[in-house]
Design a protein around this motif. Structure first.
Motif, short mmCIF file in Angstrom:
data_model
loop_
_atom_site.label_atom_id
_atom_site.label_comp_id
_atom_site.label_asym_id
_atom_site.label_seq_id
_atom_site.Cartn_x
_atom_site.Cartn_y
_atom_site.Cartn_z
N ALA A 1 1.61 -0.67 0.14
CA ALA A 1 0.42 -0.36 0.01
C ALA A 1 0.70 1.48 -0.11
N ALA A 2 1.85 1.09 1.33
CA ALA A 2 2.96 2.56 1.13
C ALA A 2 3.60 2.85 -0.58
N SER A 3 3.23 1.44 -0.95
CA SER A 3 4.97 1.51 -2.64
C SER A 3 3.55 2.30 -3.53
N ILE A 4 2.38 1.96 -3.15
CA ILE A 4 1.48 3.24 -4.40
C ILE A 4 0.59 4.36 -3.43
N GLY A 5 1.44 4.89 -2.44
CA GLY A 5 1.24 6.04 -1.95
C GLY A 5 -0.44 6.18 -0.74
N VAL A 6 -1.34 4.49 -0.65
CA VAL A 6 -2.25 4.31 -0.12
C VAL A 6 -1.43 4.42 1.35
N ALA A 7 -2.82 5.01 2.52
CA ALA A 7 -2.47 4.60 4.00
C ALA A 7 -3.34 3.52 3.83
#
Length: 105
Positions: free
Chosen positions: A42-48
């Motif tokens: 999730a962090a790799s695509i900018g999502v929390a």
């Protein structure tokens, strides 16, 4: 492989207890790995991501349902209209009466 026939009941129970404990530890470890991987992806695509524990029992907040029908012969007997109809309602319906006659207005 262990020959269970040569073990006492106590030894077999201890073996089962140890196996259950080991299984729970493995499952917990695997769960932590999966959660970490989800957060990483999730962090790799900018999502929390916020994960909610699913093994806690959810308490339902249901109140009492208001009665919808009343027995004309005994006003203390009511029915919500949910579930199996009480005997008095079944008897009235069997006698050809209509449920709408007993609605509480």
């Amino acid at each position: 492989m262990t020959d269970f026939n040569n073990l006492s009941e106590t030894e077999i129970q201890a073996l089962i207890d140890n196996a259950e404990k080991a299984l729970k530890e493995k499952q917990s470890s695997k769960r932590k790995e999966v959660i970490a991987k989800i957060k990483e992806l999730a962090a790799s695509i900018g999502v929390a991501v916020e994960l909610v524990e699913g093994d806690k029992k959810v308490e339902r907040k249901t109140g009492k349902v208001a009665a919808k029908y009343r027995n004309p012969a005994d006003a203390s007997q009511t029915w919500t209209g949910r579930g199996l109809a009480p005997k008095w309602m079944q008897d009235l319906l069997a006698a050809g009466r209509n449920k709408a006659e007993f609605e509480i207005k």
